[in-house]
Enzyme design. Structure first.
Site, mmCIF file in Angstrom:
data_model
loop_
_atom_site.group_PDB
_atom_site.id
_atom_site.type_symbol
_atom_site.label_atom_id
_atom_site.label_comp_id
_atom_site.label_asym_id
_atom_site.label_seq_id
_atom_site.Cartn_x
_atom_site.Cartn_y
_atom_site.Cartn_z
ATOM 1 N N ASN A 23 0.805 -1.217 0.000
ATOM 2 C CA ASN A 23 0.000 0.000 0.000
ATOM 3 C C ASN A 23 0.839 1.269 0.000
ATOM 4 O OD1 ASN A 23 -2.163 -1.656 -0.124
ATOM 5 N ND2 ASN A 23 -2.808 -1.376 2.005
ATOM 6 N N CYS A 116 -15.141 -4.332 -5.152
ATOM 7 C CA CYS A 116 -14.236 -5.417 -4.754
ATOM 8 C C CYS A 116 -14.975 -6.248 -3.714
ATOM 9 C CB CYS A 116 -12.924 -4.867 -4.231
ATOM 10 S SG CYS A 116 -13.010 -4.419 -2.516
HETATM 11 C C1 EPZ Z 1 -6.590 1.780 1.189
HETATM 12 O O1 EPZ Z 1 -7.742 1.596 0.384
HETATM 13 C C2 EPZ Z 1 -5.866 0.435 1.201
HETATM 14 N N1 EPZ Z 1 -5.482 0.085 -0.165
HETATM 15 C C3 EPZ Z 1 -6.785 -0.636 1.774
HETATM 16 O O2 EPZ Z 1 -6.030 -1.855 1.841
HETATM 17 C C4 EPZ Z 1 -7.177 -0.233 3.195
HETATM 18 O O3 EPZ Z 1 -8.063 -1.188 3.731
HETATM 19 C C5 EPZ Z 1 -7.854 1.144 3.170
HETATM 20 O O4 EPZ Z 1 -6.955 2.104 2.543
HETATM 21 C C6 EPZ Z 1 -8.199 1.652 4.560
HETATM 22 O O5 EPZ Z 1 -7.031 1.730 5.313
HETATM 23 C C7 EPZ Z 1 -4.395 0.685 -0.709
HETATM 24 O O6 EPZ Z 1 -3.752 1.525 -0.095
HETATM 25 C C8 EPZ Z 1 -4.027 0.245 -2.091
HETATM 26 P P1 EPZ Z 1 -10.109 4.497 1.736
HETATM 27 P P2 EPZ Z 1 -8.642 2.887 -0.067
HETATM 28 O O7 EPZ Z 1 -10.292 5.389 0.587
HETATM 29 O O8 EPZ Z 1 -7.755 4.013 -0.383
HETATM 30 C C9 EPZ Z 1 -14.800 5.038 1.842
HETATM 31 C C10 EPZ Z 1 -5.623 -4.148 1.553
HETATM 32 O O9 EPZ Z 1 -6.138 -5.166 2.029
HETATM 33 N N2 EPZ Z 1 -14.605 5.944 0.695
HETATM 34 O O10 EPZ Z 1 -9.382 4.968 2.950
HETATM 35 O O11 EPZ Z 1 -9.595 2.437 -1.104
HETATM 36 C C11 EPZ Z 1 -14.574 3.568 1.438
HETATM 37 O O12 EPZ Z 1 -15.755 3.029 0.880
HETATM 38 C C12 EPZ Z 1 -6.495 -3.000 1.089
HETATM 39 O O13 EPZ Z 1 -4.378 -3.961 1.411
HETATM 40 C C13 EPZ Z 1 -15.688 6.691 0.215
HETATM 41 O O14 EPZ Z 1 -16.795 6.601 0.729
HETATM 42 O O15 EPZ Z 1 -9.417 3.136 1.286
HETATM 43 C C14 EPZ Z 1 -14.206 2.909 2.736
HETATM 44 O O16 EPZ Z 1 -15.378 2.578 3.450
HETATM 45 C C15 EPZ Z 1 -7.982 -3.282 1.274
HETATM 46 N N3 EPZ Z 1 -15.493 7.516 -0.846
HETATM 47 C C16 EPZ Z 1 -13.470 4.013 3.498
HETATM 48 O O17 EPZ Z 1 -13.790 5.258 2.839
HETATM 49 C C17 EPZ Z 1 -14.283 7.649 -1.471
HETATM 50 O O18 EPZ Z 1 -14.171 8.442 -2.432
HETATM 51 C C18 EPZ Z 1 -11.953 3.851 3.483
HETATM 52 O O19 EPZ Z 1 -11.561 3.925 2.146
HETATM 53 C C19 EPZ Z 1 -13.201 6.885 -0.980
HETATM 54 C C20 EPZ Z 1 -13.377 6.040 0.105
#
Ligand code: EPZ
Length: 417
Positions: A23, A116
């Site tokens: 990540n 996903c």
């Molecule tokens: C990053 O995903 C990580 N992936 C994820 O790791 C990790 O679980 C996540 O951060 C939380 O820490 C990478 O870094 C490649 P978010 P990301 O945007 O960026 C909501 C693993 O297993 N949200 O912080 O997609 C979303 O639905 C993976 O290595 C919105 O609503 O996570 C979620 O509920 C899985 N609108 C929450 O925020 C948006 O525009 C956290 O998402 C963006 C996100």
């Protein structure tokens, strides 16, 4: 379809090295698009998501080469601003390329990233921030098309501290003409590593790791050399495996400060934890004790990605633990598989109640997401008899040579094609 075959019941003892962070390296690979130079990235893990990102870079016109665990990206020849749908669908985090391509090309066309296994993965926070920076965004027919003449600067407040949205704003603002701030920014260590990488390129970014990040745009960036931080979730996974089997395991190439929320929970389980500079040793007697209540939260709260591995360890604790999964609405798909192995876990919405059992029993299981796959393997290490875990395509997205590391610690595990 390949599967992992595990004969459980062996304590884990020995030393294993943690590879570079998935990540952290994914946004860093996207950031190479910004500088048009030669980028040398050390300790790049050999993971499916990394290979997919490199295919996206090559599709954009970059050159890529591996030298051991070092990947060299030459982004001088960016020839298009378009990412084909097939590549976008290979991994959800490909959205991170959007900011980098817009910054370099002032336009971008990508397909909407697939959802996903964890549930819907909206990108509204990314797009809302881009619009605030003057980027015109058209969403039609499953594609997102972005255009901008000059990227504006502004003070952006994120409704939620999204990791990806924070990273995308850093990438799109790095070459803008002025200062952009992000408040309620995500504070994950991977964002600090991205800031470090960008600043080596010549960017002027500060505040990563806090809730306010300031990006002072510069006119040009250059290629750099960088070593990726260790993968804190892989580290947490090995610690959870030791907690589930008993034993004494030293993990090297770790940053203990990045692991605090997880090591705090494992200490509550009665695990002994000794920290050295870039290593940590966990010592576990017989069964772990339960943890009263774990709630997954943005960093520095308990990381959602460590929830499935830690749950496997808690499934054999001497008591009942409770977990609230606040980050994703569908991140308990490993629970029915654990229960097939004799675990006693009940889920109601975001809450899981884990009543520890003395020992699990081996079974044929199937993983449907990355961390769930690791959780089932950990359960197999504890279980009486043989456990099979299918769905290794998910595991290989985030763990490099996981079975090799576990076998080196004494586990009876092998990958069967
Ligand atoms: C990053 O995903 C990580 N992936 C994820 O790791 C990790 O679980 C996540 O951060 C939380 O820490 C990478 O870094 C490649 P978010 P990301 O945007 O960026 C909501 C693993 O297993 N949200 O912080 O997609 C979303 O639905 C993976 O290595 C919105 O609503 O996570 C979620 O509920 C899985 N609108 C929450 O925020 C948006 O525009 C956290 O998402 C963006 C996100």
């Amino acid at each position: 379809m390949s599967k992992m075959v595990i004969e459980g019941g062996r304590r884990l003892d020995g030393l294993v090295r943690v590879h570079g962070s998935k990540n952290a390296v994914l946004p860093i690979l996207a950031a190479t698009v910004l500088n048009g130079g030669t980028n040398i990235i050390h300790d790049c893990p050999g993971l499916k998501d990394v290979y997919s990102s490199i295919e996206i870079l090559k599709g954009l016109g970059c050159k890529a080469a591996w030298e051991g665990s070092t990947v060299i990206i030459d982004s001088g020849g960016i020839a298009t601003h378009y990412i084909p749908e097939a590549l976008m669908r290979e991994m959800r985090s490909s959205i991170i390329f959007l900011g980098a391509i817009i910054s370099r090309c002032r336009k971008a066309t990508i397909s909407m990233p697939g959802g996903c296994e964890l549930g819907p993965r909206p990108i509204d926070l990314h797009l809302k921030a881009f619009r605030q920076l003057g980027i015109a965004i058209d969403e039609a027919h499953g594609y997102i098309t972005c255009n901008v003449d000059e990227i504006k600067c502004d003070d952006i407040h994120l409704d939620f501290p999204s990791v990806g949205a924070t990273e995308n704003i850093m990438l799109v603002a790095a070459l803008a003409n002025g200062v952009t701030t992000v408040s309620n920014a995500a504070k994950e260590p991977e964002i600090v590593d991205l800031q470090s990488y960008l600043n080596k390129m010549g960017a002027k970014i500060s505040g990563a790791g806090t809730s306010v990040i300031t990006i002072e745009g510069v006119s040009a960036l250059g290629g750099v050399e960088h070593r990726v931080i260790p993968d804190r979730i892989v580290a947490a996974t090995y610690l959870s495996a030791a907690a589930a089997t008993g034993g004494s395991v030293t993990i090297t190439n770790v940053i203990p400060a990045h692991l605090q929320p997880v090591t705090s929970a494992l200490k509550e389980c009665g695990c002994g934890l000794r920290q050295e500079k870039d290593a940590m040793t966990i010592t576990v007697g017989d069964r772990p004790r339960p943890v009263d209540f774990i709630r997954t939260l943005p960093h520095p709260g308990f990381p959602t990605d460590a929830q499935p591995p830690v749950m496997s360890a808690l499934s054999v604790a001497a008591g009942t633990s409770v977990i609230a999964e606040n980050m994703f609405e569908n991140r308990y798909k490993h629970v029915p598989e654990l229960n097939r192995m004799g675990a006693d876990i009940k889920v109601d919405g975001r809450v899981a109640v884990i009543r520890g059992v003395k020992r699990l029993s081996g079974a044929k299981t199937s993983a449907t997401d990355l961390r769930g796959a690791a959780a089932l393997i950990i359960a197999g290490l504890n279980a009486e008899g043989v456990t099979e875990v299918e769905g290794l395509c998910h595991l290989d997205r985030g763990y490099e040579f996981f079975e090799v590391g576990l076998a080196g610690l004494g586990a009876n595990i092998k990958r069967v094609e």
